[in-house]
Scaffold this active site. Structure first.
Site, mmCIF file in Angstrom:
data_model
loop_
_atom_site.group_PDB
_atom_site.id
_atom_site.type_symbol
_atom_site.label_atom_id
_atom_site.label_comp_id
_atom_site.label_asym_id
_atom_site.label_seq_id
_atom_site.Cartn_x
_atom_site.Cartn_y
_atom_site.Cartn_z
ATOM 1 N N CYS A 121 -12.676 32.699 12.906
ATOM 2 C CA CYS A 121 -13.402 31.446 13.162
ATOM 3 C C CYS A 121 -13.170 30.903 14.565
ATOM 4 O O CYS A 121 -13.868 29.980 14.999
ATOM 5 C CB CYS A 121 -13.019 30.398 12.128
ATOM 6 S SG CYS A 121 -13.244 30.985 10.456
ATOM 7 N N HIS A 261 -14.963 23.569 14.768
ATOM 8 C CA HIS A 261 -15.325 24.580 13.772
ATOM 9 C C HIS A 261 -15.676 23.868 12.468
ATOM 10 O O HIS A 261 -14.944 22.971 12.031
ATOM 11 C CB HIS A 261 -14.135 25.532 13.583
ATOM 12 C CG HIS A 261 -14.311 26.475 12.436
ATOM 13 N ND1 HIS A 261 -15.481 27.155 12.211
ATOM 14 C CD2 HIS A 261 -13.461 26.848 11.438
ATOM 15 C CE1 HIS A 261 -15.342 27.903 11.131
ATOM 16 N NE2 HIS A 261 -14.132 27.728 10.640
ATOM 17 N N ASN A 291 -19.102 27.131 5.883
ATOM 18 C CA ASN A 291 -18.300 27.718 6.956
ATOM 19 C C ASN A 291 -18.916 29.059 7.382
ATOM 20 O O ASN A 291 -18.881 30.021 6.618
ATOM 21 C CB ASN A 291 -16.870 27.905 6.423
ATOM 22 C CG ASN A 291 -15.930 28.529 7.433
ATOM 23 O OD1 ASN A 291 -16.355 29.026 8.474
ATOM 24 N ND2 ASN A 291 -14.645 28.521 7.117
#
Ligand code: UT7
Length: 334
Positions: A121, A261, A291
């Protein structure tokens, strides 16, 4: 030969951005039919309302190519002019070759180097720093940087603790050497491999190849220890933002937009409060996409720009964290 700008004036400037996400929407109500969960739990714990699910024939390169093409079209740059394609992903189409090579071929970027960056990520933060460093050093004049992931392919759809979290897609920027006073200002990137056990996907690697799944006894799905990652995430976000601000010689007040993020709204809120950033400076779209790992920051940058919240000259701070463990932050004058 065309003269290059001097190193001191060779900034790594973001010229354009593109994005591509899966078309199919899976809502929290849809998930209630798959596992024992409910919209209230998912919304209050994560902020996610829906996420995008890719089709069986769509791998990371599908979204990466579309996002990269949009970025190049918007910059009016032909693919043959591109000197490097860097794809940040942990869900490449295949173990090898690199997904960036598949993107290079699909774009017709016949003069480009191509390689992937595996920083989960935080991948887009890492890849942006690598490209900018190469541009500033003069080894390349431009790059397409993609952040993309399709983690729904690796999810156990009977595990309610993970299957609610992820979505598929990504974004791309076209970055170029230039003399204007903007571009990537500062980066902090970090890792702590002692936390590798907290998020991983073991099957398909060289220790547990796909052909040995039966003998290994491993489950062919991603694993995440949610609470450990949660604790790490808030600290990693806060620490790396403080470090990158110090490195840039800036204070949080000078940040026009914070693009973290998009993993969990609670994490974003907790980190933003610690940094003293007001809600109007924080960009959030986790409710729409879940996500998307390396894809989440470039997609958020894209949508912030579309909505008029990120304009040329604005100072944007991005921060990411994920499997590795890895984390990092960028400050960019857009
Ligand atoms: O990009 C990679 C980085 N990853 C992340 O940022 C993820 C970080 N972690 C998180 O976001 C959170 O830890 C989660 C959203 C994954 C989980 O939230 P939590 O508040 O840490 O929940 P938990 O794991 O402590 O579970 C609490 C309860 C448990 O039930 P009991 O044991 O208290 O009875 C779980 O079984 O919630 C239960 N639960 C669910 N209930 C309804 C777990 N998943 C669900 C679900 N629906 N989907």
């Amino acid at each position: 030969m065309k003269e290059r700008p001097s190193v001191s004036k060779r900034n790594a400037i973001v010229r354009s951005i593109g994005m591509s996400v899966a078309a199919r929407i899976l809502t929290n109500a849809d998930l209630e039919k798959l596992v024992e969960t409910n919209d209230e739990w998912i919304t209050s714990r994560t902020g996610i309302k829906e996420r995008r699910i890719s089709e069986p024939d769509q791998g990371a390169s599908y979204f990466a190519t579309r996002a990269a093409k949009e970025a190049l079209d918007r910059a009016a740059v032909s693919p043959e002019k591109v000197e490097a394609i860097i794809v940040a992903t942990v869900t490449g189409d295949q173990v090898f070759p690199a997904t960036s090579c598949l993107v290079q071929e699909a774009l017709g970027a016949n003069n480009a180097a191509a390689f992937d960056v595996g920083a989960a990520c935080a991948g887009f933060i890492y890849a942006t720093e690598i490209a900018a460093s190469m541009i500033r050093a003069g080894s390349i004049n431009n790059a397409v940087i993609v952040g993309v992931d399709v983690l729904t392919k690796l999810v156990d759809w009977t595990d309610r603790s993970t299957c609610i979290l992820f979505g598929d897609g990504g974004g791309a920027i076209y970055m170029e050497a230039g003399e204007e006073d903007r571009g990537l200002i500062a980066t902090v990137i970090k890792s702590d491999g002692s936390g590798a056990r907290h998020i991983h996907m073991k099957v398909g690697g060289s220790l547990s190849p796909a052909s040995k799944i039966a003998e290994s006894g491993l489950r062919p799905y991603l694993f995440m220890a949610g609470q450990e990652v949660y604790r790490f995430a808030v600290k990693a976000m806060t620490d790396s933002c403080c470090s990158v601000l110090a490195k840039a010689g800036m204070t949080a007040d000078e940040i026009d937009l914070f693009v973290p993020h998009q993993a969990n709204l609670r994490i974003i809120t907790a980190a933003s409060q610690r940094l003293g950033l007001p809600p109007e400076k924080i960009y959030v779209n986790v409710q729409k996409y879940g996500n998307m790992s390396a894809g989440s920051i470039p997609v958020a940058l894209y949508e912030a720009e579309q909505e008029g919240r990120l304009k040329r000259g604005d100072v944007v701070m991005t921060v990411g964290f994920g499997a590795g463990l890895v984390w990092g932050a960028n400050i960019i004058r857009w």
